[in-house]
Design a protein around this motif. Structure first.
Motif, PDB file in Angstrom:
ATOM      1  N   SER A 575       0.838  -1.202   0.000  1.00 59.02           N
ATOM      2  CA  SER A 575       0.000   0.000   0.000  1.00 59.02           C
ATOM      3  C   SER A 575       0.870   1.249   0.000  1.00 59.02           C
ATOM      4  O   SER A 575       1.714   1.439   0.882  1.00 59.02           O
ATOM      5  CB  SER A 575      -0.921   0.017   1.218  1.00 59.02           C
ATOM      6  OG  SER A 575      -1.647   1.238   1.245  1.00 59.02           O
ATOM      7  N   LEU A 576       0.649   2.124  -0.998  1.00 62.67           N
ATOM      8  CA  LEU A 576       1.343   3.400  -1.072  1.00 62.67           C
ATOM      9  C   LEU A 576       0.511   4.526  -0.470  1.00 62.67           C
ATOM     10  O   LEU A 576       0.905   5.684  -0.494  1.00 62.67           O
ATOM     11  CB  LEU A 576       1.702   3.738  -2.523  1.00 62.67           C
ATOM     12  CG  LEU A 576       2.990   3.102  -3.083  1.00 62.67           C
ATOM     13  CD1 LEU A 576       2.929   1.587  -3.038  1.00 62.67           C
ATOM     14  CD2 LEU A 576       3.245   3.575  -4.495  1.00 62.67           C
ATOM     15  N   GLY A 577      -0.686   4.177   0.050  1.00 67.42           N
ATOM     16  CA  GLY A 577      -1.444   5.114   0.870  1.00 67.42           C
ATOM     17  C   GLY A 577      -2.489   5.935   0.161  1.00 67.42           C
ATOM     18  O   GLY A 577      -3.377   6.484   0.832  1.00 67.42           O
ATOM     19  N   SER A 578      -2.437   6.052  -1.165  1.00 67.75           N
ATOM     20  CA  SER A 578      -3.453   6.852  -1.861  1.00 67.75           C
ATOM     21  C   SER A 578      -3.481   6.458  -3.336  1.00 67.75           C
ATOM     22  O   SER A 578      -2.627   5.693  -3.818  1.00 67.75           O
ATOM     23  CB  SER A 578      -3.166   8.352  -1.711  1.00 67.75           C
ATOM     24  OG  SER A 578      -1.926   8.674  -2.299  1.00 67.75           O
ATOM     25  N   ASN A 579      -4.460   7.002  -4.039  1.00 61.44           N
ATOM     26  CA  ASN A 579      -4.720   6.669  -5.435  1.00 61.44           C
ATOM     27  C   ASN A 579      -3.452   6.766  -6.289  1.00 61.44           C
ATOM     28  O   ASN A 579      -2.734   7.762  -6.266  1.00 61.44           O
ATOM     29  CB  ASN A 579      -5.784   7.640  -5.964  1.00 61.44           C
ATOM     30  CG  ASN A 579      -6.224   7.313  -7.379  1.00 61.44           C
ATOM     31  OD1 ASN A 579      -5.719   6.390  -8.006  1.00 61.44           O
ATOM     32  ND2 ASN A 579      -7.172   8.080  -7.884  1.00 61.44           N
ATOM     33  N   ILE A 580      -3.206   5.709  -7.059  1.00 58.93           N
ATOM     34  CA  ILE A 580      -2.064   5.687  -7.988  1.00 58.93           C
ATOM     35  C   ILE A 580      -2.626   5.691  -9.407  1.00 58.93           C
ATOM     36  O   ILE A 580      -2.996   4.652  -9.948  1.00 58.93           O
ATOM     37  CB  ILE A 580      -1.163   4.458  -7.772  1.00 58.93           C
ATOM     38  CG1 ILE A 580      -0.806   4.287  -6.298  1.00 58.93           C
ATOM     39  CG2 ILE A 580       0.114   4.579  -8.611  1.00 58.93           C
ATOM     40  CD1 ILE A 580      -0.153   2.953  -5.970  1.00 58.93           C
ATOM     41  N   GLU A 581      -2.720   6.872  -9.981  1.00 56.07           N
ATOM     42  CA  GLU A 581      -3.129   7.000 -11.377  1.00 56.07           C
ATOM     43  C   GLU A 581      -1.928   6.907 -12.310  1.00 56.07           C
ATOM     44  O   GLU A 581      -2.047   6.508 -13.466  1.00 56.07           O
ATOM     45  CB  GLU A 581      -3.813   8.353 -11.620  1.00 56.07           C
ATOM     46  CG  GLU A 581      -5.158   8.527 -10.941  1.00 56.07           C
ATOM     47  CD  GLU A 581      -5.749   9.900 -11.210  1.00 56.07           C
ATOM     48  OE1 GLU A 581      -5.111  10.698 -11.942  1.00 56.07           O
ATOM     49  OE2 GLU A 581      -6.836  10.185 -10.691  1.00 56.07           O
TER      50      GLU A 581
END
Length: 606
Positions: A575-581
């Protein structure tokens, strides 16, 4: 008469010595005459054998009285290069530009012309020949858009080293239209990664610690806070001061020069809210000192759409010193750079000569407006493929086009149904070029936003534009401004995965999505991998030291996944913690990607 007897003469030692001396003198005379003949300039074939004389047989070959010259081995001739396959595309029924009501115009150095012929022919080779620079220097790596990973990964444990990942903070800029802000790294958002030659590195405005680091690999990341960041791949430490471009958000990846010249080509994805700043545009930037050398595209009077965004990633033809850059304003810019690079002096400049090509079709809006309700949009957001002398791209109005770069004649058009944002990939199969492509779902064109529509996956013959096969297994929807379909780009399988092509499919069930492996042969689904979030991020295939293929896939739920390329099994997730667009780039074992949560991550594959 008494006969006189002749007395037999006895051979004495003195006689033998005189005879030997005579033979030696005779031999020396012959040798002197032979050398004199060679001194007159007569040609003697090197390495030719000579039959020994009878004197040599008796006394042995005399030693030369000069130092023998060193034998120089013959140079090995360079292998004859394998001829490139011909590419002579042509339209057929169903792909003729006239079937779509296509019209075009050309502008050369500010003057509209009726026809065009390049003096220096553009002729790209395969993607593997695009550059000798070590790294990933444009979106998806090259002109085939098939390789956003450099080198081989040493994979033992088949997991991501999340415990030792490095992070770098980024920021945000306010949106000019509507509310909110552009934050962190967005779609397509791929970083560039490069190992500069040592002599090039020395003339750049890097910190001393970076200049003095042998083998430095630099990450160059343009993000949506209007900055370009420069980082050490090993640890994320800054290699030089970021460039502040003035609160223009950068959604696209930018590109570096494939010749290794210290040039960056970058366009913004929205206007800036800074006072005194103009509209969005594209820039050519010196990476020696960070200065902008040239700008173009801002409120271009040649455009039929009042918009100047650049989400596409440029290509450069090294042989003709030409920049190729499509814009969302519906113009393809073909710019002869006239680059002057003096490495010894540490200077670089350009003197551009600009050619522009624009188009419109029967179903695209021809008025200067951003409003799509009056017609489908002009403009290009995907990153173009170039093969030989032709460019292939899809637009916001559902056209996939093949254009001759040397005559600017539109060769064929394929109906790809909808606003197309994904970047296609090209592959040569037994020398024949094929394209893998898909599209988005723009609510209001094919259906309303509460509906689901089929999102086809196509294999297209690049010669004629005809569909080879089509898979319609997946239906997607658009919810609250989040487009469904294939927003990320295709990944082509090679080596152990050479029978598959991979696509991220978004919004298949609410905000969920999948990574799907399709058979190249007939388009059937080989496997699918399901995610809790939708994937706008593009998959990256990484190969280990044994040739096994693994896929890095990120999604909106903030996870980076390591997937087995043969089976679709998730081997590890982080998990990188937030949305990965944004789409990752990989250099050997290290994955780099940014998040909407304003962090850039460097993660090693173990």
């Amino acid at each position: 008469m008494k006969t006189r007897r002749r007395r037999r003469r006895r051979v004495t030692a003195k006689f033998i010595i005189i005879l030997v001396l005579f033979i030696i003198a005779l031999t020396l005379g012959i040798l002197l005459l032979k050398n004199a003949g060679n001194d007159t300039g007569e040609n003697v074939t090197p390495g030719a054998s000579t039959k020994p004389s009878i004197i040599d047989s008796i006394f042995g070959t005399p030693e030369p009285d000069v130092t023998p010259t060193e034998t120089v081995p013959a140079e090995t001739p360079e292998p004859t290069p394998t001829p490139l396959p011909d590419f002579n595309p042509t339209s057929v029924q169903g792909t003729r530009p006239s079937d779509f009501g296509m019209e075009a115009a050309i502008e050369v150095n500010g003057q509209i012309v009726s026809s065009y012929q390049r003096e220096q022919r553009i002729d790209f080779g395969p993607g593997s020949d695009y550059t000798d620079v070590e790294g990933v220097i444009t979106f998806r790596g090259n002109n085939f858009r098939d390789n956003p990973a450099y080198g081989t990964a040493n994979i033992i444990e088949k997991r991501l080293d999340d415990a030792n990942a490095w992070t770098v903070s980024t920021g945000s800029v306010p949106k000019v239209y509507g509310n909110g802000a552009w934050t962190g790294s967005g779609w397509t958002g791929q970083p560039l990664i490069v190992r500069w030659p040592e002599d090039t590195k020395r003339i750049m405005n890097m910190y001393d610690s970076a200049k003095n680091k042998a083998g430095l690999v630099e990450v160059i990341y343009a993000t949506m806070d209007g900055h370009i960041y420069f980082l050490d791949l090993d640890n994320g430490e800054a290699t030089r001061k970021p460039i502040n471009m003035g609160r223009y958000p950068f959604k696209g990846a930018g590109a570096l020069d494939p010749r290794g010249y210290p040039l960056m080509f970058l366009g913004s994805g929205d206007d800036s809210k800074d006072d005194g700043k103009g509209s969005s545009h594209a820039s050519i930037i010196s990476l020696i000192d960070g200065k902008v050398l040239y700008e173009f595209g801002e409120k271009d009077g040649f455009s039929l759409r009042d918009l100047s965004y650049f989400d596409s990633s440029a290509l450069v033809d090294a042989e003709t010193d030409t920049l190729i850059y499509p814009g969302e304003n519906g113009i393809l810019y073909i710019i002869k750079l006239n680059t002057n690079y003096d490495k010894e002096a540490g200077t670089i400049s350009v003197s551009p000569e600009v050619v522009k090509w624009r188009y419109k079709g029967a179903r695209t809006n021809s008025t200067k407006t951003n409003d799509g309700s009056k017609g489908w949009w002009l403009g290009v957001e995907d990153s173009a493929i170039v093969w030989r002398g032709h460019i292939i791209f899809s637009d916001n109005g559902g056209h996939m086009m093949c254009l001759d770069l040397n005559t600017l004649e539109l060769v064929w058009v394929q109906d790809v149904l909808d606003d197309t944002n994904c970047t296609a990939v090209l592959e040569l199969e037994n020398g024949h070029p094929y394209i893998y492509n898909s599209t988005s779902f723009h609510a209001g064109w094919r259906a309303d936003k509460d509906s689901k529509v089929a999102i086809p996956i196509w294999k297209i013959d690049a010669v004629t534009g005809e569909v080879v096969w089509k898979n319609t297994d997946y239906s997607c929807q658009t919810i609250s401004g989040v487009s469904g379909g294939v927003q990320g780009s295709f990944a082509i399988g090679k080596g152990s995965l050479s029978d598959m092509v991979f696509a991220p499919v978004a919004m298949t069930d609410g905000h969920r999505g999948k990574l799907v492996a399709f058979s190249k042969a007939d388009g059937h689904v080989v496997w699918e991998c399901n995610f809790a979030g939708y994937p706008w991020s593009s998959p990256v295939v990484v190969y280990d030291q044994n040739g096994a293929g693994y896929i890095i896939q990120c999604n909106s739920s903030g996870y980076m996944h390591l997937v087995d390329g043969q089976t679709g099994t998730i081997l590890y997730e982080f998990s990188l913690g937030s949305n990965i667009e944004a789409s990752p780039a990989v250099f050997e074992n290290t994955v780099v990607v940014g998040t909407r949560g304003q962090l850039i991550y460097g993660v090693k594959i173990k």
